[in-house]
Scaffold this motif. Structure first.
Motif, short mmCIF file in Angstrom:
data_model
loop_
_atom_site.label_atom_id
_atom_site.label_comp_id
_atom_site.label_asym_id
_atom_site.label_seq_id
_atom_site.Cartn_x
_atom_site.Cartn_y
_atom_site.Cartn_z
N VAL A 1 149.53 75.10 42.12
CA VAL A 1 148.83 75.46 42.80
C VAL A 1 148.71 74.45 44.68
O VAL A 1 148.70 74.87 45.81
CB VAL A 1 146.83 74.62 42.09
N LEU B 1 148.39 79.94 57.66
CA LEU B 1 146.77 79.98 58.63
C LEU B 1 147.34 79.08 59.15
O LEU B 1 147.58 79.85 60.95
CB LEU B 1 146.18 79.30 57.52
N PHE B 2 147.77 78.41 59.59
CA PHE B 2 148.44 77.69 60.85
C PHE B 2 149.01 77.74 62.05
O PHE B 2 148.82 78.06 63.32
CB PHE B 2 148.04 75.85 61.13
N ARG C 1 149.09 71.31 38.67
CA ARG C 1 148.46 71.17 39.86
C ARG C 1 149.99 71.45 41.03
O ARG C 1 149.26 71.36 41.81
CB ARG C 1 148.42 69.77 39.71
N ALA D 1 149.28 81.12 62.16
CA ALA D 1 148.87 83.34 62.63
C ALA D 1 147.78 82.38 63.73
O ALA D 1 147.47 82.69 64.71
CB ALA D 1 148.01 83.62 61.35
N ILE D 2 146.56 81.12 63.82
CA ILE D 2 145.84 80.41 64.35
C ILE D 2 146.27 79.94 65.27
O ILE D 2 145.74 80.56 66.82
CB ILE D 2 145.01 79.49 64.09
N LEU E 1 148.38 77.41 54.61
CA LEU E 1 148.26 76.50 55.25
C LEU E 1 149.40 77.10 56.11
O LEU E 1 148.86 77.14 57.37
CB LEU E 1 147.26 75.30 54.78
N VAL F 1 147.45 82.70 67.57
CA VAL F 1 145.90 83.38 68.45
C VAL F 1 145.48 82.66 69.62
O VAL F 1 145.31 83.47 70.12
CB VAL F 1 144.66 83.27 66.96
N LYS F 2 145.92 81.42 69.43
CA LYS F 2 145.12 80.48 70.52
C LYS F 2 145.95 81.29 71.22
O LYS F 2 145.76 80.59 72.53
CB LYS F 2 145.04 79.46 69.90
N TRP G 1 148.16 87.19 70.12
CA TRP G 1 147.92 88.56 69.90
C TRP G 1 146.33 89.05 70.22
O TRP G 1 145.10 89.37 69.77
CB TRP G 1 147.81 88.57 67.85
#
Lengths: 343, 60
Positions: free
Chosen positions: B36, B47-48, B33, B50-51, B44, B54-55, B59
């Motif tokens: 993982v 991802l955050f 656990r 990268a977001i 995450l 972008v925002k 990019w």
């Protein structure tokens, strides 16, 4: 000193829902606890000490990965077919959130239906009925995942798609699972709406609005769901009956169910061909949609003609069920490819 | 109440002491656990990030 032999003694569940290794049967412990309160306290204590943490694979199984794959695929097709551009990172986030939302719905569904799942051979090995996981953990996982997916969708993509995602989770977990499924044989007709939302959410993630085409995508899945699930329910009739779920074959009989399967396949075919008919796709999609729907209707007709009452003799039903999955994948794949070339 | 009270043909129980086998099983699950969860958290974070990029329009 005594030691456990976990391999030799199968796991059982204590009254609090923890998985325990090597303890006597719940019935025997319950019987002894009636006359010996100190034994009851000790077994409660023992149960907590011996509680096994659920494996991460059990959480994964809670999300219904196979259902999620279809949801992700249809959402991706809706996203790719929509006019306009979306940054790949935002597009990926949108599909991820839709997948997490579908997983959350699955977890909440399994949390609520743990007792029912235990009565059906097809679902008895799921983490909750099999005693591999605490019920509260499943509920917390489902609620947490729902909030996370909707929140990220709203912040990173747009609030229309987040609102649709929240509504689809609510619709599946509350309206379908808790209200429709145990109460009406029309459960999957109305409940099918929950599974029809993903392409609309994918579309809304790109455009920020909803037009006729995503509504048609919604209708295709909405009208596809009854023949898909009723063909399954026909050859799984005894399973649903044992669990007390009022599926159409149990309530209205097999003949009515077969009539309904055929009846639903016609409006479904009309909805599937409609994007071509209104000029939103080229002949590539039009041809594929006509071919796929001809096969679907032919298989539905074979189901309609079948009179078998035993699952072993229900080959047409099994064929329709298997083809219906291929049908939806094929139809949406061609639709997305066609739109990507056309738009 | 002692551990002996639990010794009967129908109650195969050890209170308080876990065997090596059970200990290993629990550790294995905890480790699984944790791994993982670690992978999810790192993913995450990426991802955050990268977001955010972008925002803010870097990019495009």
């Amino acid at each position: 000193m005594d030691t456990f032999q976990p391999a030799a003694i199968p796991p059982v569940r204590n009254p609090a829902g923890y998985q325990i290794i090597g303890v006597s049967s719940p019935y025997r412990r319950r019987e002894r606890a009636k006359t010996d309160s100190s034994f009851f306290e000790m077994t409660q204590h023992t149960a907590q000490e011996l509680a096994l943490p659920a494996d991460w694979r059990d959480f994964w199984a809670l999300t219904k990965p196979r259902v999620m794959s279809l949801v992700v695929f249809t959402a991706l097709c809706g996203l790719l077919a929509a006019p306009g551009d979306i940054h790949p990172v935002i597009g990926f986030t949108a599909v991820l959130c839709i997948a997490l939302g579908a997983g959350a719905s699955g977890a909440l569904n399994q949390w609520y239906e743990a007792d029912v799942d235990a009565k059906m051979a097809r679902t008895a090995k799921r983490p909750l009925p099999d005693g591999r996981m605490d019920k509260d953990a499943a509920l917390q996982f489902g609620i947490g995942l729902s909030a996370f997916s909707v929140g990220i969708m709203g912040v990173a993509v747009n609030w229309l798609s987040a609102g649709l995602l929240a509504f689809s989770i609510f619709f599946y977990a509350i309206v379908y699972t808790m209200w429709l499924k145990p109460n009406t044989p029309q459960n999957i007709v109305i409940g099918g709406a929950a599974g029809a939302f993903p392409p609309v959410i994918g579309w809304a993630a790109v455009t920020g609005d909803i037009t006729l085409l995503p509504v048609l995508l919604f209708l295709i899945i909405f009208l596809w769901t009854p023949p898909h699930f009723w063909s399954l329910a026909l050859f799984m009739k005894s399973d649903y009956g044992a669990a007390g779920i009022p599926m159409l074959p149990n309530v209205s009989g097999q003949k009515t169910t077969r009539n309904q399967i055929l009846a639903y396949s016609f409006p479904m075919a009309a909805a599937a061909i409609a994007p071509f008919a209104i000029g939103a796709t080229s002949w590539v999609y039009g041809g594929a949609a006509i071919a796929l729907n001809l096969v679907f209707v032919a298989l539905a007709f074979a189901v309609w003609r079948n009179t078998a009452s035993e699952a072993a003799d229900m080959k047409p039903e099994k064929r329709l069920f298997a083809f219906s999955i291929l049908y939806l994948f094929g139809l949406f794949a061609v639709f997305a490819a066609d739109r990507m070339v056309m738009v | 109440m002692t551990k002996e009270d639990f010794k009967s043909p129908i109650d195969v129980t050890v209170v308080g002491n876990m065997s090596a086998e059970e200990s290993r099983l629990i550790r294995e699950r905890q480790a699984g656990r944790s791994k993982v969860m670690g992978i999810i958290l790192v993913s995450l974070c990426i991802l955050f990030f990268a977001i955010t990029i972008v925002k803010i329009g870097v990019w495009g």
